[in-house]
Write a protein that holds these residues in place. Structure first.
Motif, mmCIF file in Angstrom:
data_model
loop_
_atom_site.group_PDB
_atom_site.id
_atom_site.type_symbol
_atom_site.label_atom_id
_atom_site.label_comp_id
_atom_site.label_asym_id
_atom_site.label_seq_id
_atom_site.Cartn_x
_atom_site.Cartn_y
_atom_site.Cartn_z
ATOM 1 N N LEU A 1 0.825 -1.211 0.000
ATOM 2 C CA LEU A 1 0.000 0.000 0.000
ATOM 3 C C LEU A 1 0.860 1.262 0.000
ATOM 4 C CD1 LEU A 1 -2.858 -0.996 2.456
ATOM 5 C CD2 LEU A 1 -3.036 -0.623 -0.005
ATOM 6 N N GLY A 2 1.999 1.202 0.658
ATOM 7 C CA GLY A 2 2.911 2.342 0.640
ATOM 8 C C GLY A 2 3.404 2.651 -0.764
ATOM 9 N N GLN A 3 3.657 1.617 -1.548
ATOM 10 C CA GLN A 3 4.090 1.834 -2.928
ATOM 11 C C GLN A 3 2.958 2.386 -3.787
ATOM 12 O OE1 GLN A 3 7.168 1.768 -4.193
ATOM 13 N NE2 GLN A 3 7.732 1.471 -2.064
ATOM 14 N N VAL A 4 1.728 1.939 -3.531
ATOM 15 C CA VAL A 4 0.576 2.484 -4.263
ATOM 16 C C VAL A 4 0.438 3.977 -3.959
ATOM 17 C CG1 VAL A 4 -1.939 2.414 -4.447
ATOM 18 C CG2 VAL A 4 -0.639 0.289 -4.442
ATOM 19 N N VAL A 5 0.586 4.350 -2.703
ATOM 20 C CA VAL A 5 0.503 5.761 -2.312
ATOM 21 C C VAL A 5 1.619 6.556 -2.976
ATOM 22 C CG1 VAL A 5 0.730 7.356 -0.362
ATOM 23 C CG2 VAL A 5 -0.703 5.332 -0.150
ATOM 24 N N THR A 6 2.838 6.023 -2.967
ATOM 25 C CA THR A 6 3.969 6.711 -3.585
ATOM 26 C C THR A 6 3.739 6.927 -5.078
ATOM 27 O OG1 THR A 6 5.487 5.791 -1.966
ATOM 28 C CG2 THR A 6 6.452 6.591 -4.010
ATOM 29 N N ASP A 7 3.157 5.936 -5.743
ATOM 30 C CA ASP A 7 2.970 6.020 -7.186
ATOM 31 C C ASP A 7 1.794 6.893 -7.605
ATOM 32 O OD1 ASP A 7 5.129 4.391 -7.554
ATOM 33 O OD2 ASP A 7 3.967 2.573 -7.916
ATOM 34 N N TYR A 8 0.706 6.908 -6.827
ATOM 35 C CA TYR A 8 -0.526 7.510 -7.318
ATOM 36 C C TYR A 8 -1.020 8.735 -6.559
ATOM 37 C CZ TYR A 8 -0.776 3.393 -10.198
ATOM 38 O OH TYR A 8 -0.490 2.429 -11.101
ATOM 39 N N VAL A 9 -0.480 9.040 -5.396
ATOM 40 C CA VAL A 9 -0.930 10.212 -4.643
ATOM 41 C C VAL A 9 0.062 11.342 -4.893
ATOM 42 C CG1 VAL A 9 -1.434 11.140 -2.359
ATOM 43 C CG2 VAL A 9 -2.079 8.798 -2.910
ATOM 44 N N ARG A 10 -0.450 12.463 -5.367
ATOM 45 C CA ARG A 10 0.399 13.605 -5.697
ATOM 46 C C ARG A 10 0.297 14.667 -4.614
ATOM 47 N NH1 ARG A 10 3.398 10.882 -8.489
ATOM 48 N NH2 ARG A 10 2.642 10.142 -10.460
ATOM 49 N N GLY A 11 1.372 15.381 -4.403
ATOM 50 C CA GLY A 11 1.412 16.444 -3.408
ATOM 51 C C GLY A 11 2.025 15.941 -2.117
ATOM 52 N N ASP A 12 2.997 16.681 -1.609
ATOM 53 C CA ASP A 12 3.717 16.232 -0.417
ATOM 54 C C ASP A 12 2.823 16.151 0.804
ATOM 55 O OD1 ASP A 12 6.097 15.941 -1.759
ATOM 56 O OD2 ASP A 12 6.784 17.976 -1.320
ATOM 57 N N GLY A 13 1.991 17.157 1.028
ATOM 58 C CA GLY A 13 1.129 17.158 2.210
ATOM 59 C C GLY A 13 0.113 16.034 2.179
ATOM 60 N N LEU A 14 -0.515 15.850 1.023
ATOM 61 C CA LEU A 14 -1.511 14.791 0.883
ATOM 62 C C LEU A 14 -0.859 13.420 0.987
ATOM 63 C CD1 LEU A 14 -4.442 14.028 0.319
ATOM 64 C CD2 LEU A 14 -3.900 14.134 -2.125
ATOM 65 N N GLN A 15 0.323 13.281 0.400
ATOM 66 C CA GLN A 15 1.014 12.001 0.449
ATOM 67 C C GLN A 15 1.405 11.633 1.884
ATOM 68 O OE1 GLN A 15 4.886 11.529 -1.552
ATOM 69 N NE2 GLN A 15 3.884 9.919 -2.737
ATOM 70 N N LYS A 16 1.859 12.618 2.661
ATOM 71 C CA LYS A 16 2.191 12.353 4.060
ATOM 72 C C LYS A 16 0.962 11.953 4.857
ATOM 73 C CE LYS A 16 6.305 15.212 4.366
ATOM 74 N NZ LYS A 16 6.944 16.370 4.973
ATOM 75 N N ALA A 17 -0.162 12.609 4.598
ATOM 76 C CA ALA A 17 -1.397 12.286 5.311
ATOM 77 C C ALA A 17 -1.882 10.872 4.966
ATOM 78 C CB ALA A 17 -2.477 13.306 4.975
ATOM 79 N N VAL A 18 -1.811 10.522 3.687
ATOM 80 C CA VAL A 18 -2.260 9.190 3.276
ATOM 81 C C VAL A 18 -1.313 8.119 3.819
ATOM 82 C CG1 VAL A 18 -2.711 7.704 1.282
ATOM 83 C CG2 VAL A 18 -3.479 10.066 1.259
ATOM 84 N N LYS A 19 -0.011 8.405 3.834
ATOM 85 C CA LYS A 19 0.933 7.437 4.402
ATOM 86 C C LYS A 19 0.716 7.256 5.899
ATOM 87 C CE LYS A 19 4.654 7.303 1.102
ATOM 88 N NZ LYS A 19 6.091 7.327 0.895
ATOM 89 N N ALA A 20 0.319 8.329 6.597
ATOM 90 C CA ALA A 20 -0.020 8.196 8.023
ATOM 91 C C ALA A 20 -1.261 7.322 8.184
ATOM 92 C CB ALA A 20 -0.239 9.573 8.641
ATOM 93 N N GLY A 21 -2.218 7.474 7.269
ATOM 94 C CA GLY A 21 -3.410 6.622 7.283
ATOM 95 C C GLY A 21 -3.069 5.168 7.017
ATOM 96 N N VAL A 22 -2.159 4.922 6.087
ATOM 97 C CA VAL A 22 -1.722 3.555 5.807
ATOM 98 C C VAL A 22 -1.014 2.959 7.019
ATOM 99 C CG1 VAL A 22 -0.119 2.174 4.400
ATOM 100 C CG2 VAL A 22 -1.605 3.831 3.311
ATOM 101 N N LEU A 23 -0.201 3.759 7.701
ATOM 102 C CA LEU A 23 0.470 3.282 8.907
ATOM 103 C C LEU A 23 -0.548 2.939 9.995
ATOM 104 C CD1 LEU A 23 3.160 2.736 10.331
ATOM 105 C CD2 LEU A 23 3.123 5.107 11.099
ATOM 106 N N ALA A 24 -1.550 3.787 10.176
ATOM 107 C CA ALA A 24 -2.591 3.514 11.165
ATOM 108 C C ALA A 24 -3.383 2.261 10.790
ATOM 109 C CB ALA A 24 -3.524 4.715 11.289
ATOM 110 N N LEU A 25 -3.700 2.108 9.502
ATOM 111 C CA LEU A 25 -4.423 0.918 9.046
ATOM 112 C C LEU A 25 -3.596 -0.341 9.265
ATOM 113 C CD1 LEU A 25 -6.907 -0.237 7.528
ATOM 114 C CD2 LEU A 25 -5.598 0.094 5.426
ATOM 115 N N SER A 26 -2.307 -0.273 9.003
ATOM 116 C CA SER A 26 -1.433 -1.429 9.214
ATOM 117 C C SER A 26 -1.333 -1.784 10.697
ATOM 118 C CB SER A 26 -0.043 -1.154 8.639
ATOM 119 O OG SER A 26 -0.115 -0.963 7.258
#
Length: 159
Positions: A107-132
């Motif tokens: 999921l981290g690689q999906v976020v890296t590949d498809y989510v644009r913008g540093d702020g949004l990418q950090k927020a989504v990666k935090a969500g992925v970490l919480a989900l994991s």
């Protein structure tokens, strides 16, 4: 053919000739410029494409991360049949850890590949970490308070 015509119209201001008539099919200088992550000279309306972020290129940590992903994938290939042949609590917790880590990295690689913008990418990666973290905690809870992953899958197969 229509795409070649569109390209020739866009590049028409540089000489009026069609793109496919004035540029050879293979041009090693352009290929090497692309592979070296540099803009190719002479092309019209070409965007500069970054092949990889500069802070990861040549990094030992990136190489170790890639190796770790492959090790976990190969480990899962052996762990799943072993869990079928020898179910138990150690196997349940090993599966919980390996499956959670594998899905977290994926999921981290999906976020890296498809989510644009540093702020949004950090927020989504935090969500992925919480989900994991919730996934791992849920699987550990299921292993401790219920039948466990191995027996649950066996019970599903008996249906």
């Amino acid at each position: 053919m229509a795409s070649l015509w569109r390209l020739s119209v866009q590049c028409g201001a540089q000489g009026g000739r069609a793109l496919f008539l004035r540029i050879p099919v293979v041009r090693p200088a352009h290929v090497s410029a692309f592979l070296q992550d540099q803009p190719a000279p002479g092309w019209c309306r070409t965007q500069h494409i970054h092949l990889s972020p500069n802070h990861y290129s040549g990094s030992k940590a990136a190489s170790l991360h890639w190796t770790g992903e492959r090790v976990v994938s190969v480990l899962l290939l052996g762990l799943i049949p072993a869990a079928y042949l020898n179910p138990g609590s150690a196997m349940d917790y090993s599966l919980a850890a390996a499956l959670t880590l594998h899905s977290h990295w994926g999921l981290g690689q999906v976020v890296t590949d498809y989510v644009r913008g540093d702020g949004l990418q950090k927020a989504v990666k935090a969500g992925v970490l919480a989900l994991s973290a919730l996934t791992f905690a849920g699987l550990c809870y299921f292993n401790y308070h219920d039948v466990g992953i191995c027996k649950a899958v066996a019970m599903l197969w008996k249906l």
